[in-house]
Design a protein around this motif. Structure first.
Motif, PDB file in Angstrom:
ATOM      1  N   THR A  11      19.194  48.849  88.331  1.00 33.06           N
ATOM      2  CA  THR A  11      19.948  48.770  89.596  1.00 33.06           C
ATOM      3  C   THR A  11      20.829  47.525  89.714  1.00 33.06           C
ATOM      4  N   LEU A  12      20.845  46.658  88.687  1.00 33.39           N
ATOM      5  CA  LEU A  12      21.682  45.465  88.748  1.00 33.39           C
ATOM      6  C   LEU A  12      23.156  45.836  88.708  1.00 33.39           C
ATOM      7  N   SER A  13      23.965  45.070  89.397  1.00 32.27           N
ATOM      8  CA  SER A  13      25.414  45.213  89.267  1.00 32.27           C
ATOM      9  C   SER A  13      25.852  44.470  88.005  1.00 32.27           C
ATOM     10  N   PRO A  14      27.040  44.756  87.481  1.00 33.99           N
ATOM     11  CA  PRO A  14      27.523  44.008  86.312  1.00 33.99           C
ATOM     12  C   PRO A  14      27.520  42.498  86.520  1.00 33.99           C
ATOM     13  N   SER A  15      27.929  42.028  87.692  1.00 31.41           N
ATOM     14  CA  SER A  15      27.953  40.575  87.938  1.00 31.41           C
ATOM     15  C   SER A  15      26.540  40.009  87.999  1.00 31.41           C
ATOM     16  N   GLU A  16      25.590  40.773  88.517  1.00 26.07           N
ATOM     17  CA  GLU A  16      24.198  40.316  88.553  1.00 26.07           C
ATOM     18  C   GLU A  16      23.631  40.226  87.142  1.00 26.07           C
ATOM     19  N   CYS A  33      21.130  51.965  78.712  1.00 28.07           N
ATOM     20  CA  CYS A  33      20.779  52.697  79.929  1.00 28.07           C
ATOM     21  C   CYS A  33      19.954  53.927  79.570  1.00 28.07           C
ATOM     22  N   ASP A  39      26.871  55.255  81.415  1.00 23.15           N
ATOM     23  CA  ASP A  39      26.406  54.315  82.436  1.00 23.15           C
ATOM     24  C   ASP A  39      26.529  52.867  81.978  1.00 23.15           C
ATOM     25  N   PRO A  42      30.550  49.985  82.464  1.00 23.28           N
ATOM     26  CA  PRO A  42      30.946  48.840  83.306  1.00 23.28           C
ATOM     27  C   PRO A  42      30.239  47.541  82.919  1.00 23.28           C
ATOM     28  N   TYR A  43      29.012  47.634  82.417  1.00 24.36           N
ATOM     29  CA  TYR A  43      28.281  46.430  81.999  1.00 24.36           C
ATOM     30  C   TYR A  43      28.872  45.868  80.701  1.00 24.36           C
TER      31      TYR A  43
END
Length: 218
Positions: A11-16, A33, A39, A42-43
């Protein structure tokens, strides 16, 4: 350089995720993922933009334990393939759709890469491989260090790796809460998927673990 070969952002965002990578002092990661390649996109983009080394893989949940697959080529065929179990390939356990291991291997037949056995003795999941891992024929590497203070179970992984002639890896075990607690050292020249697979397949890397005061080793 230090990489984590089993990073599932969940559930982390890319920035996280980038914040976690910086805090963990990691140089790179394999984004894995669950049952999906797209999925990870974006990471991967965020990590590359932030000048991390980044690779892609997939985390597969099977009836008896988890497998990480890292392809030699992260091309359109890989990203466009269906990686979730379908129809008769599904084993439904506690409402979770899992791959039947034999069906997964048939699905992977057309793809060249490395299969990593997720730590088989950790008991962090009720689907840990345990000694069933000795029967796996298609794998090349195994997580032997995951930074949880499990020396006896890690030793069992060492024995498995030596018996099967598999490469030993260190990772966060797919849990970003433990990112940086264990990692895999590879040469700084390993920049492509193909070169990473070559290193993992031929043991040109080694696992390391950093002791966590919350999980001290015996």
């Amino acid at each position: 350089m230090l990489i984590d070969p089993h990073v599932n952002p969940n559930t982390l965002s890319p920035s996280e995720l980038i914040d976690h990578m910086i805090e963990a002092s990691m140089d790179g990661a394999v984004i894995t993922c669950t049952h999906s390649a797209t999925d990870a996109v974006p990471y991967i983009k965020a990590l590359l933009d932030d000048e991390f080394v980044c690779y892609v893989g997939i985390e597969f949940k099977t009836t008896h334990g988890d497998i990480v697959f890292i392809p030699e080529s992260a091309d359109d065929v890989f990203f466009n393939a269906e990686w979730a179990p379908q129809g008769t390939d599904i084993d439904l356990i506690h409402d979770e759709e899992l791959w039947k291991y034999e069906a997964l291997q048939r699905h992977l037949k057309g793809f060249s890469g490395v299969q990593v056995v997720v730590h088989p003795y950790s008991r962090l999941s009720d689907r840990s491989w345990g000694d069933r891992a000795f029967t796996l024929q298609e794998c090349n590497a195994v997580e032997t260090r995951i930074g949880r203070g499990l020396p006896q179970r890690d030793y069992l992984c060492d024995q498995l790796a030596e018996t099967k002639a598999w490469t030993k890896l260190g990772s966060s075990n797919g849990d970003c809460q433990f990112l940086g607690s264990a990692a895999t050292v590879i040469h700084e020249s390993v920049k492509s998927q193909e070169h990473l697979c070559h290193a993992l397949r031929n043991g040109l890397c080694w696992p390391i673990e950093f002791e966590d005061p919350m999980f001290p080793r015996a």
